[in-house]
Design a protein around this motif. Structure first.
Motif, PDB file in Angstrom:
ATOM      1  N   GLY A   1       7.710  95.050  15.965  1.00 29.79           N
ATOM      2  CA  GLY A   1       7.572  94.299  14.724  1.00 29.79           C
ATOM      3  C   GLY A   1       8.772  93.439  14.396  1.00 29.79           C
ATOM      4  O   GLY A   1       8.673  92.495  13.589  1.00 29.79           O
TER       5      GLY A   1
ATOM      6  N   PRO B   1       6.967  88.799  16.378  1.00 26.74           N
ATOM      7  CA  PRO B   1       6.629  87.603  15.584  1.00 26.74           C
ATOM      8  C   PRO B   1       7.410  86.367  16.016  1.00 26.74           C
ATOM      9  O   PRO B   1       6.906  85.239  15.907  1.00 26.74           O
ATOM     10  CB  PRO B   1       7.000  88.023  14.153  1.00 26.74           C
ATOM     11  CG  PRO B   1       6.841  89.514  14.146  1.00 26.74           C
ATOM     12  CD  PRO B   1       7.323  89.941  15.504  1.00 26.74           C
TER      13      PRO B   1
ATOM     14  N   GLU C   1       5.803  85.029  19.074  1.00 26.19           N
ATOM     15  CA  GLU C   1       4.572  84.348  18.667  1.00 26.19           C
ATOM     16  C   GLU C   1       4.879  82.984  18.065  1.00 26.19           C
ATOM     17  O   GLU C   1       4.206  81.982  18.358  1.00 26.19           O
ATOM     18  CB  GLU C   1       3.809  85.222  17.675  1.00 26.19           C
ATOM     19  CG  GLU C   1       3.249  86.502  18.289  1.00 26.19           C
ATOM     20  CD  GLU C   1       2.647  87.436  17.253  1.00 26.19           C
ATOM     21  OE1 GLU C   1       2.815  87.170  16.047  1.00 26.19           O
ATOM     22  OE2 GLU C   1       2.030  88.435  17.660  1.00 26.19           O
ATOM     23  N   GLN C   2       5.908  82.922  17.220  1.00 23.85           N
ATOM     24  CA  GLN C   2       6.256  81.679  16.549  1.00 23.85           C
ATOM     25  C   GLN C   2       6.567  80.565  17.533  1.00 23.85           C
ATOM     26  O   GLN C   2       6.217  79.408  17.314  1.00 23.85           O
ATOM     27  CB  GLN C   2       7.446  81.904  15.625  1.00 23.85           C
ATOM     28  CG  GLN C   2       7.916  80.656  14.883  1.00 23.85           C
ATOM     29  CD  GLN C   2       9.112  80.928  14.004  1.00 23.85           C
ATOM     30  OE1 GLN C   2       9.485  82.070  13.763  1.00 23.85           O
ATOM     31  NE2 GLN C   2       9.730  79.847  13.504  1.00 23.85           N
TER      32      GLN C   2
END
Length: 242
Positions: free
Chosen positions: A45, A49, A52-53
């Motif tokens: 976590g 992200p 992914e960004q």
């Protein structure tokens, strides 16, 4: 992040999946941690992200495939013969990813059935055509497939008419509440009934209590995963798959 991939600063963990009623582990899910400079391991976590960004999830998924296949050749991590790997929604759109899987398996002489690819239910519902194409390609190689987090939104079986998979991984929000919620219990019963009809295995995620484990077996769930079964361990730790 690119340096982390190039320099193998990511660390793989595996968490066993048990076959209920037989008291044995049959598969392990591959998990990823990122090692910081001070040697602290970051949970997914905290860094996924960012992958992914910047559109780097396919790169990460390739790295995971390459690393686990090489580990299989060297020492069969944990004594397991099959490993389940999560793939991101962007990876489903990457037409070259199945080619990477095929090339890596051939390069190291690892049988395709050693890998099972997990597609999140959200990605299946949001990009069904891409999920169908991806599933068809990896299954044509001989790999297996699973829908992860199944039932998180709704126990919808409509996508299964075109998406061939081997396992439902029941979302933890259902598993954790089957002793206290009739809604969760009935949803699980429906999943098990349909799975038995279409001959798909059912894996309950986030199993943490003995009482839940007993109930899962009584309901006909075939497999279980969670801290109540076994905690994740480093991929290079000793044998577990007994």
């Amino acid at each position: 992040l690119r340096n982390a991939l190039a320099n193998n600063e990511l660390q793989l963990y595996i968490q066993p999946i048990a076959k209920l009623g037989e008291n044995r582990f049959v598969m392990a899910e591959v998990l990823v941690r990122l090692r910081e400079e001070e040697k602290k391991l970051l949970p997914p976590g905290d860094f996924l992200p960012v992958f992914e960004q910047y559109g780097m999830m396919p790169d990460l998924d390739r790295w995971v495939v390459s690393q686990i296949v090489q580990r299989i050749v060297r020492h069969a991590p944990g004594g397991f013969r099959q490993f389940s790997i999560n793939v991101a929604g962007k990876t489903l759109l990457d037409e070259r990813f199945p080619e990477h899987v095929s090339r890596t398996l051939r390069q190291f002489g690892v049988p395709a059935q050693a890998l099972c690819f997990e597609i999140d239910e959200i990605d299946v519902l949001g990009a069904l055509d891409a999920a169908v194409r991806f599933s068809a390609k990896v299954r044509s190689l001989g790999c297996q497939g699973a829908i992860d987090g199944f039932g998180r939104r709704s126990a919808s079986f409509a996508p299964l008419k075109s998406l061939r998979i081997d396992y439902f991984k029941v979302d933890g929000s259902i598993t954790r509440n089957i002793l206290s919620s009739d809604t969760a219990l009935n949803k699980l019963r429906t999943i098990v009934r349909v799975a038995q009809t279409i001959k798909v295995g059912v894996i309950a995620e986030f199993v943490e209590e003995t009482e839940i484990l007993v109930r899962l077996f009584a309901l006909g769930v075939g497999y279980a995963q969670g801290f109540g079964i076994a905690r994740p361990t480093p991929v290079d730790a000793g044998p577990q798959g007994q």
